[in-house]
Design a protein around this motif. Structure first.
Motif, mmCIF file in Angstrom:
data_model
loop_
_atom_site.group_PDB
_atom_site.id
_atom_site.type_symbol
_atom_site.label_atom_id
_atom_site.label_comp_id
_atom_site.label_asym_id
_atom_site.label_seq_id
_atom_site.Cartn_x
_atom_site.Cartn_y
_atom_site.Cartn_z
ATOM 1 N N GLU A 191 0.829 -1.209 0.000
ATOM 2 C CA GLU A 191 0.000 0.000 0.000
ATOM 3 C C GLU A 191 0.866 1.262 0.000
ATOM 4 O O GLU A 191 0.594 2.215 -0.740
ATOM 5 N N LYS A 192 1.892 1.273 0.823
ATOM 6 C CA LYS A 192 2.781 2.440 0.911
ATOM 7 C C LYS A 192 3.487 2.697 -0.414
ATOM 8 O O LYS A 192 3.720 3.849 -0.801
ATOM 9 N N GLU A 193 3.823 1.626 -1.118
ATOM 10 C CA GLU A 193 4.509 1.757 -2.404
ATOM 11 C C GLU A 193 3.554 2.106 -3.550
ATOM 12 O O GLU A 193 3.983 2.294 -4.689
ATOM 13 N N GLY A 194 2.249 2.192 -3.243
ATOM 14 C CA GLY A 194 1.269 2.561 -4.247
ATOM 15 C C GLY A 194 0.929 1.451 -5.225
ATOM 16 O O GLY A 194 0.365 1.701 -6.299
ATOM 17 N N LYS A 195 1.236 0.199 -4.830
ATOM 18 C CA LYS A 195 0.980 -0.934 -5.723
ATOM 19 C C LYS A 195 -0.329 -1.653 -5.404
ATOM 20 O O LYS A 195 -0.715 -2.610 -6.078
ATOM 21 N N GLY A 196 -1.006 -1.202 -4.352
ATOM 22 C CA GLY A 196 -2.266 -1.812 -3.960
ATOM 23 C C GLY A 196 -2.888 -1.055 -2.814
ATOM 24 O O GLY A 196 -2.291 -0.106 -2.275
#
Length: 338
Positions: A205-210
């Protein structure tokens, strides 16, 4: 003072020094002997098991005279193999594995003696941000689940069915990816939804992948998701050891109960050197808020029956097993009463 008196006095000093040194060595040896070695095989390294790491970091095991060796053996099958073959004294793994072993006709059954987590620890992660999530959005999608027969997958299917979704008809269920590679597969573009443990879910989530959209733990209720277990023969031969072990775990559970997510993250940080402290705090808070960390080691009958209901729904229950057959609550009950 003549030379003989001087010599005698010197001899006494040397003798006293040697006796003192010997006494110190004896005390050191005694301290060493008091620490009994116990080998734990954990099914995975996860913040979900925070109380275990707290027990290690805060010296609760050592205070009970135990010297713990912790080894991560990825997968329930590998963890149980380590336990049964004598490669470990205690296993931290899902209770369903003890049922599988018992159903195979084990002469030395594996007994659950201390519960660590009491809910599922996985979360549903969506590739796209969903402002108003509903479970029927999974219909027609590709869902990366967990290993067939393991608790995460069984709970996942249980929750999907609870919301009117047939996991084998209403979506494309992928469950043949190795546990360690599920997150990478999702990050690489496979599937619209994935079931992940923490801290992986929060990192994705933090990496913007989900985006985390739901908790399987909240949806499935209390279940003996991860417990400490040992072979019946080991428990009979090492009653005092198991009691000390359980006492240390209970101390850690109470510590986690009364301390903040930030304090928990700081305590377990040495076991997650590559995980951001902020992520760890978020994860601990999430697990605390949904009651995932058991506050005592007792695995009660209601939880045991819920486990078997989940296994039955998934078509993975080999046989019905009575609570008292594979669960020992006497040790935990004795410790809590003290």
């Amino acid at each position: 003072m003549n030379k003989w008196v001087k010599l005698s006095f010197s001899s006494l000093l040397i003798a006293f020094f040697m006796l003192t040194l010997a006494a110190c060595n004896t005390n050191d040896d005694t301290k060493t002997k008091k620490l009994e070695k116990v080998r734990i095989a954990e099914v995975t390294r996860s913040i979900f098991y925070a109380p275990q790491y707290v027990a290690l970091a805060k010296g609760f095991f050592k205070a009970e005279g135990l010297d713990i060796t912790l080894t991560t053996t990825p997968g329930g099958d590998k963890t149980m193999t380590a336990l049964i073959s004598g490669g470990a004294d205690v296993a931290l793994v899902g209770s369903e594995t003890s049922i599988y072993v018992y159903a195979q006709g084990a002469n030395d059954p594996v007994i659950n003696f201390a519960q660590l987590t009491q809910t599922d620890g996985t979360f549903l992660v969506s590739r796209e941000k969903i402002d108003h999530f509903s479970w029927d959005l999974l219909k027609g999608t590709t869902f990366l689940g967990q290993r067939k027969g393991g608790m995460p997958q069984m709970v996942g299917e249980f929750v999907l069915k609870k919301h009117g979704i047939d996991p084998h008809k209403d979506l494309t269920l992928i469950q043949n990816i190795d546990f360690a590679n599920i997150a990478n597969a999702f990050a690489s573009g496979s599937g619209e939804f994935v079931q992940l443990f923490e801290p992986t879910a929060s990192i994705i989530e933090k990496e913007g992948k989900g985006h985390i959209v739901a908790s399987f733990g909240k949806e499935s209720g209390h279940v003996p998701y991860t417990t400490f277990m040992a072979k019946e023969s080991y428990m009979k031969k090492n009653k005092a050891t198991i009691e000390k072990f359980t006492k240390a775990i209970y101390k850690a559970q109470q510590w986690v109960k009364t301390h903040s997510a930030e304090e928990i993250a700081k305590a377990v940080e040495p076991y997650f050197p590559d995980t951001d402290r902020g992520i760890m705090k978020t994860v601990d808070e999430r697990y605390k808020n949904q009651g995932s960390f058991a506050t005592d080691p007792i695995l009660d009958e209601e939880e045991w029956n819920n486990l078997q209901n989940i296994m039955r729904e998934a078509g993975e229950l080999p046989k019905e097993v009575d609570h008292k057959t594979l669960v020992n609550t006497a040790i935990a009950e004795k410790i809590i009463k003290k």
